[in-house]
Design a protein around this motif. Structure first.
Motif, PDB file in Angstrom:
ATOM      1  N   CYS A   1       0.736  -1.158  -0.112  1.00 43.88           N
ATOM      2  CA  CYS A   1      -0.308  -0.248   0.071  1.00 43.88           C
ATOM      3  C   CYS A   1       0.878   1.216   0.276  1.00 43.88           C
ATOM      4  CB  CYS A   1      -1.145   0.265   0.741  1.00 43.88           C
ATOM      5  SG  CYS A   1      -2.290  -1.446   0.895  1.00 43.88           S
ATOM      6  N   ASP A   2       1.950   1.075  -0.635  1.00 50.76           N
ATOM      7  CA  ASP A   2       2.904   2.593  -0.876  1.00 50.76           C
ATOM      8  C   ASP A   2       2.361   3.277  -2.304  1.00 50.76           C
ATOM      9  OD1 ASP A   2       4.383   4.397  -0.404  1.00 50.76           O
ATOM     10  OD2 ASP A   2       6.464   3.089  -1.620  1.00 50.76           O
ATOM     11  N   THR A   3       1.052   3.884  -1.473  1.00 54.15           N
ATOM     12  CA  THR A   3       0.295   5.087  -2.278  1.00 54.15           C
ATOM     13  C   THR A   3       1.757   6.170  -2.771  1.00 54.15           C
ATOM     14  OG1 THR A   3      -0.451   5.910  -0.421  1.00 54.15           O
ATOM     15  CG2 THR A   3      -1.575   4.449  -2.646  1.00 54.15           C
ATOM     16  N   PHE A   4       3.191   6.094  -1.389  1.00 54.22           N
ATOM     17  CA  PHE A   4       3.452   7.394  -1.228  1.00 54.22           C
ATOM     18  C   PHE A   4       4.312   7.256  -3.175  1.00 54.22           C
ATOM     19  CE2 PHE A   4       1.300   7.046   2.490  1.00 54.22           C
ATOM     20  CZ  PHE A   4       0.854   8.614   2.697  1.00 54.22           C
ATOM     21  N   SER A   5       4.948   6.564  -3.010  1.00 55.04           N
ATOM     22  CA  SER A   5       6.329   6.410  -3.879  1.00 55.04           C
ATOM     23  C   SER A   5       5.163   5.776  -4.928  1.00 55.04           C
ATOM     24  CB  SER A   5       6.769   5.585  -3.426  1.00 55.04           C
ATOM     25  OG  SER A   5       6.643   4.227  -3.276  1.00 55.04           O
ATOM     26  N   ALA A   6       4.015   5.282  -4.769  1.00 57.13           N
ATOM     27  CA  ALA A   6       3.764   4.997  -6.480  1.00 57.13           C
ATOM     28  C   ALA A   6       2.838   5.833  -7.642  1.00 57.13           C
ATOM     29  CB  ALA A   6       2.062   3.973  -6.353  1.00 57.13           C
TER      30      ALA A   6
END
Ligand code: ZN
Length: 285
Positions: A278-283
């Motif tokens: 769930c790493d939406t910050f670097s996606a």
């Protein structure tokens, strides 16, 4: 039936302040909350909410003790037959899962309210929808929102639409514990930090759903239930709501992500069952 036979609920994780009337002063402010949907979408702005509180001010009282749900909400039979007990069951299941994934997870209460409530983030009305307040580590919800989700947002509804909403809010609590809420800057836009925070909460909701059976509370999730959650996620997408309320889409003002993104990240969590997905910050959104 959604809840597994023999389930024992823990109503102590929910504070039932319905009908107790939070003390709301006219012009009262609300800050730092993390909502499920952009405030405007519920037909109000923070200013409108303040206006509404002016009315509520004359009709509500404060400092009352919570209702006692410990007799009503005890078992799977209660959770399968009553909405409030069902929400308690989801809160219990979500909070049975996260300690297995996040070291040092601390239990966070959910408060049921009607109309208005005092919180660690200020005075809130139902107009803001369900929200998480990091100042008192609590989820707040007027259960009437689930009707709004169908009537105003056009969702099909269903128990798992409710589960998605609850799990999303607890996703914010997990973010609070992990430190990923600290980047909350109030910025907007399709690739903004706000959108990335919201999509991660959707992903965390999917991760819970993936692991929900192991918590012992729920029977295996059915395709129908997954569809209810995905439908609810789409209903609260910024583009869908903008199209409905403005007749056009302006990604520059997005705070929660598009319907497709919200569905996609819930699905990512559900498919992998691992919060590390769930790493939406670097996606690349
Ligand atoms: Zn949210």
């Amino acid at each position: 039936m959604t809840f597994r036979r023999g389930t024992r609920l823990d109503p102590g994780q929910v504070r039932d302040m319905r009908g107790r009337g939070g003390m709301v002063a006219a012009g009262g402010g609300l800050g730092g909350i993390i909502v499920l949907v952009a405030v405007l979408l519920l037909g109000g702005s923070p200013q409108d909410a303040a206006t509404l509180t002016g009315i509520l001010d004359r009709t509500t009282v404060g400092n009352e003790s919570p209702n006692d749900l410990s007799q009503e909400c005890q078992t799977d039979v209660d959770a399968n037959s009553r909405e409030d007990c069902r929400i308690i069951g989801y809160v219990n299941s979500v909070q049975a899962y996260w300690p297995t994934a996040v070291e040092g997870y601390t239990l966070a209460p959910t408060t049921f309210f009607t109309d208005a409530i005092n919180t660690g983030c200020g005075q809130a009305t139902s107009a803001v929808g369900p929200f998480y307040c990091p100042n008192d580590d609590s989820v707040y919800i007027d259960l009437g929102f689930f009707d709004t989700l169908e009537t105003q947002f056009g969702a099909e509804g269903g128990p798992f639409a409710e589960a998605y909403v609850i799990a999303h809010e607890y996703g914010h609590h997990v973010q609070d514990l992990l430190g990923t809420l600290t980047g909350q800057t109030g910025d907007t836009g399709a690739e903004s930090q706000s959108v990335r925070i919201e999509l991660q909460a959707d992903c965390f909701a999917g991760v819970w759903a993936s692991n929900a059976v192991e918590t012992g509370y729920l029977n295996p999730i059915t395709p129908d239930q997954v569809a209810q959650a995905l439908d609810a996620a789409a209903a609260v997408g910024d583009d869908r709501i903008q199209q409905q309320t403005q007749g056009g889409i302006t990604p520059d003002t997005w705070t929660h992500g598009s319907s497709a993104e919200r569905q996609q990240w819930f699905r990512t969590g559900l498919d992998g069952g691992d919060p590390r997905d769930c790493d939406t910050f670097s996606a690349d959104l």
